[in-house]
Design a protein around this motif. Structure first.
Motif, PDB file in Angstrom:
ATOM      1  N   VAL A 519       0.918  -1.079  -0.215  1.00  0.00           N
ATOM      2  CA  VAL A 519       0.165  -0.183  -0.016  1.00  0.00           C
ATOM      3  C   VAL A 519       0.778   1.090   0.086  1.00  0.00           C
ATOM      4  O   VAL A 519       1.792   1.274   0.793  1.00  0.00           O
ATOM      5  N   GLN A 520       0.762   2.125  -0.960  1.00  0.00           N
ATOM      6  CA  GLN A 520       1.568   3.080  -1.072  1.00  0.00           C
ATOM      7  C   GLN A 520       0.800   4.561  -0.661  1.00  0.00           C
ATOM      8  O   GLN A 520      -0.420   4.846  -1.010  1.00  0.00           O
ATOM      9  N   ALA A 521       1.748   5.355  -0.211  1.00  0.00           N
ATOM     10  CA  ALA A 521       1.187   6.855   0.117  1.00  0.00           C
ATOM     11  C   ALA A 521       0.852   7.328  -1.293  1.00  0.00           C
ATOM     12  O   ALA A 521       1.691   7.428  -2.203  1.00  0.00           O
ATOM     13  N   PRO A 522      -0.336   7.961  -1.410  1.00  0.00           N
ATOM     14  CA  PRO A 522      -0.791   8.508  -2.769  1.00  0.00           C
ATOM     15  C   PRO A 522      -0.150   9.969  -2.864  1.00  0.00           C
ATOM     16  O   PRO A 522      -0.300  10.212  -3.975  1.00  0.00           O
ATOM     17  N   LEU A 527       1.163  11.416   7.142  1.00  0.00           N
ATOM     18  CA  LEU A 527       0.275  10.200   7.194  1.00  0.00           C
ATOM     19  C   LEU A 527      -0.666  10.317   8.325  1.00  0.00           C
ATOM     20  O   LEU A 527      -0.438  10.497   9.498  1.00  0.00           O
ATOM     21  N   TRP A 529      -3.689   7.816   9.537  1.00  0.00           N
ATOM     22  CA  TRP A 529      -4.468   6.305   9.547  1.00  0.00           C
ATOM     23  C   TRP A 529      -5.622   7.132  10.327  1.00  0.00           C
ATOM     24  O   TRP A 529      -6.854   6.357   9.784  1.00  0.00           O
ATOM     25  N   TYR A 554      -5.363   8.270   5.278  1.00  0.00           N
ATOM     26  CA  TYR A 554      -5.300   9.771   4.409  1.00  0.00           C
ATOM     27  C   TYR A 554      -3.866  10.163   4.684  1.00  0.00           C
ATOM     28  O   TYR A 554      -3.227   9.837   5.417  1.00  0.00           O
ATOM     29  N   VAL A 555      -3.504  10.946   3.432  1.00  0.00           N
ATOM     30  CA  VAL A 555      -2.347  11.727   3.671  1.00  0.00           C
ATOM     31  C   VAL A 555      -2.454  13.184   3.525  1.00  0.00           C
ATOM     32  O   VAL A 555      -3.429  13.675   2.632  1.00  0.00           O
ATOM     33  N   ILE A 564      -6.063   7.015   0.991  1.00  0.00           N
ATOM     34  CA  ILE A 564      -5.014   5.814   1.034  1.00  0.00           C
ATOM     35  C   ILE A 564      -6.044   4.501   0.522  1.00  0.00           C
ATOM     36  O   ILE A 564      -6.836   4.180   1.149  1.00  0.00           O
ATOM     37  N   LYS A 585       5.282  10.649  -1.820  1.00  0.00           N
ATOM     38  CA  LYS A 585       4.601   9.974  -2.649  1.00  0.00           C
ATOM     39  C   LYS A 585       5.142   8.445  -3.261  1.00  0.00           C
ATOM     40  O   LYS A 585       6.439   8.444  -3.526  1.00  0.00           O
TER      41      LYS A 585
END
Length: 594
Positions: A519-522, A527, A529, A554-555, A564, A585
């Protein structure tokens, strides 16, 4: 008699195509006199796009910046122009019509002469209000065509858009060649047709250097009748940015065009000051790869400015992909091999998605879908296993009409999911909001500002404006800058990687969970959660169930929150990103196993 070619300095876009930030207002005011003294510019691009947001991100007021930045050019008789995204105005998502109109009132009052308006899908319906509002508030309306190269993007296709925007009242046409992939001969034919049918319409060409076509395109469109060319200056010219004024001016002069004299002493002063701004702090956020041109962009048509973020996306995925390769008895892929696979996938899926011009935000949508397809294929799964909600919005017509037809398999997939296609005017989906924001200003005790400019900033960039007003934005920026300086010294001496790799070992996790999906940071940001940033214990724990396509966190970015979204449904097997941590990102922040 020889015809004159005029030049516009795209000073704002030079910075946006190079890095994250724009110069501060005090820096802009310092460089403006030298730009004027160069003597060769009839226009300067002063604002628009990310300009407003990055000022808020500094914790500074963008309205003061625009007024101070445009003032010296107004006084010198040099026209100023801005860039706006039609339905999306100055942000990445749709904007209500009343907020869009207020933008023109505010920007005209702040000293901006020309509104360059583009729709990423070239849907003239999205441009209609842009043209009408610009005319209403006494701005020059320049309607931009998002240029790309495909079987459907023909001269006839573009002329249909031109016919509509001229009917709406546009004064000028811009050929916005955002990836620099427009073929010179086709662009020349297009300019010739525009000039033949609408001789009173001014034509301006904007082309990024990226794959190398833009100097040839500039010469051909000039020969065909174009009036203005967008250029840059060192140290930010060429690469993924724009050709330098010295080269283009000499090329035009040698071809017999009249060009204004260029004061080299002033050019060197602009060059010196721009480098000084880079050395001061802006260089920390400039990817060195953006100075490199690459013909690899010719085939896929992705904008050059995306290369840095794209490589950031690929690096974290490589470990997971190679773990899957090894478990299937296949050899590891190199980063270059993975990049080629991504480029090939972009070329494959682009027609199936209706040939959306690869410009913000649609270039990101296509690239993200291609990347997830590559991951699925290498894992032995079918294409289209994961399509994010924003891409679905584009597919379903919520952003406008796609240039080409969707492939039957995409239409069938939409029907299987129970989605409905939208054929109405996109603006109709977003009701007016200014009364709501006026009430917020009143409740907060905030002044709406000169010419309602503060009201506009709140309505256009609510999250960033609140952070600016509270002081959080300035504190956050200063902390990030201090961290960079503590780690690296002067930015000009820094050799920064494309992406900051996380502190943990990707190989360790992919070996432990060979079938897990990262799972990647968009986006780059903080960060979250859970929205409560002060509680660093809040994060998914091993065993937490998540669903593909549904947000698991979310970011917080400078322009708002990015969701996310896990690529697959399953359970979290590892969390590598802590609550409240700053991420980049593409950084892997968790692993999910189906």
């Amino acid at each position: 008699m020889a015809r004159e070619i005029k030049f516009s300095l795209v000073y704002r876009d030079m910075w946006q195509s190079s890095g994250k930030y724009q110069p501060r207002v005090d820096q802009l005011v310092r460089v403006a006199p030298a730009i004027i003294d160069m003597g060769c510019f009839d226009r300067v691009e002063t604002n628009g796009g990310a300009f407003e947001q990055v000022n808020l991100l500094y914790g500074e007021n963008p309205n003061g910046s625009v007024r101070a930045w445009t003032a010296p050019f107004n006084k010198a008789g040099i026209q100023t122009h801005m860039l706006e995204r039609a339905l999306n105005a100055l942000r990445m998502n749709p904007v209500p019509a009343d907020v869009r109109e207020l933008m023109y009132k505010v920007k005209k009052a702040q000293g901006v002469d020309i509104a360059r308006s583009f729709c990423g899908l070239n849907d003239h319906r999205n441009l209609k209000l842009s043209v009408e509002y610009a005319k209403k508030w006494k701005m020059i309306s320049q309607a931009a065509l998002s240029i790309t190269f495909s079987p459907v993007h023909t001269v006839a296709y573009y002329m249909d858009i031109v016919d509509h925007v001229v009917e709406y009242g546009a004064d000028e046409i811009c050929l916005k060649d955002m990836a620099g992939v427009g073929r010179p001969n086709l662009l020349a034919q297009l300019v010739s047709e525009i000039k033949k049918k609408y001789p009173h319409i001014k034509v301006q060409y904007h082309g990024h250097s990226g794959p190398g076509f833009s100097p040839a395109s500039m010469l051909e469109v000039a020969r065909a009748g174009a009036d203005y060319l967008d250029v840059a200056v060192e140290p930010l010219s060429w690469g993924k940015v724009h050709p330098d004024v010295i080269t283009i001016r000499e090329m035009m002069k040698a071809d017999g065009f009249l060009v204004k004299d260029l004061n080299m002493d002033a050019y060197m002063e602009v060059r010196r000051l721009t480098q000084e701004f880079i050395d001061d702090f802006l260089g920390y956020w400039i990817n060195p790869q953006n100075k490199v041109m690459t013909s690899l962009l010719v085939g896929c048509g992705l904008p050059g400015g995306m290369m840095g973020s794209m490589m950031a996306d690929l690096k974290p995925f490589l470990g997971a992909i190679n773990a899957a390769q090894r478990s299937a008895g296949k050899p590891d892929l190199s980063l270059d091999a993975l990049m080629v696979k991504l480029f090939e996938e972009v070329q494959y899926i682009w027609p199936k998605l209706g040939y959306p011009p690869l410009v913000t935000p649609f270039s990101q949508y296509v690239k993200n879908t291609a990347l997830m397809n590559v991951l699925s294929i290498l894992k032995g799964q079918p294409r289209w296993s994961t399509i994010d909600k924003d891409t679905w919005g584009m597919i379903l017509g919520r952003c406008g009409k796609l240039p080409g037809p969707l492939a039957p398999e995409i239409v069938d997939l939409a029907k299987q999911k129970g989605f409905e296609f939208y054929t109405g005017t996109p603006q109709d989906m977003y009701p007016d909001e200014l009364p709501k924001f006026r009430q917020i200003m009143k409740d907060e005790g905030w002044d709406e500002g000169q010419d309602e400019e503060e009201l506009f900033e709140l309505a256009m960039h609510e999250r960033q404006y609140r952070d600016y007003k509270s002081g959080i934005a300035k504190q956050r920026f200063n902390t990030e800058l201090e961290d960079f300086r503590a780690k690296a010294g002067a930015p000009i001496k820094v050799t920064r990687p494309v992406v900051e790799m996380p502190e943990f070992s990707i190989e360790e996790y992919t070996a432990k969970y060979p079938h897990a999906v990262p799972v990647q940071a968009p986006a780059k940001g903080q960060l979250l959660w859970e929205v409560d940033v002060d509680d660093d214990s809040k994060a998914p724990i091993a065993g937490t169930a998540v669903k593909a396509g549904e947000p698991m966190g979310y970011v917080q970015t400078y322009y708002g929150r990015e969701e996310i979204i896990p690529a697959v449904s399953g359970r979290v097997v590892a969390v590598t990103g802590k609550q409240g941590k700053n991420v980049v990102k593409g950084e892997i922040i968790a692993f999910v196993q189906e």
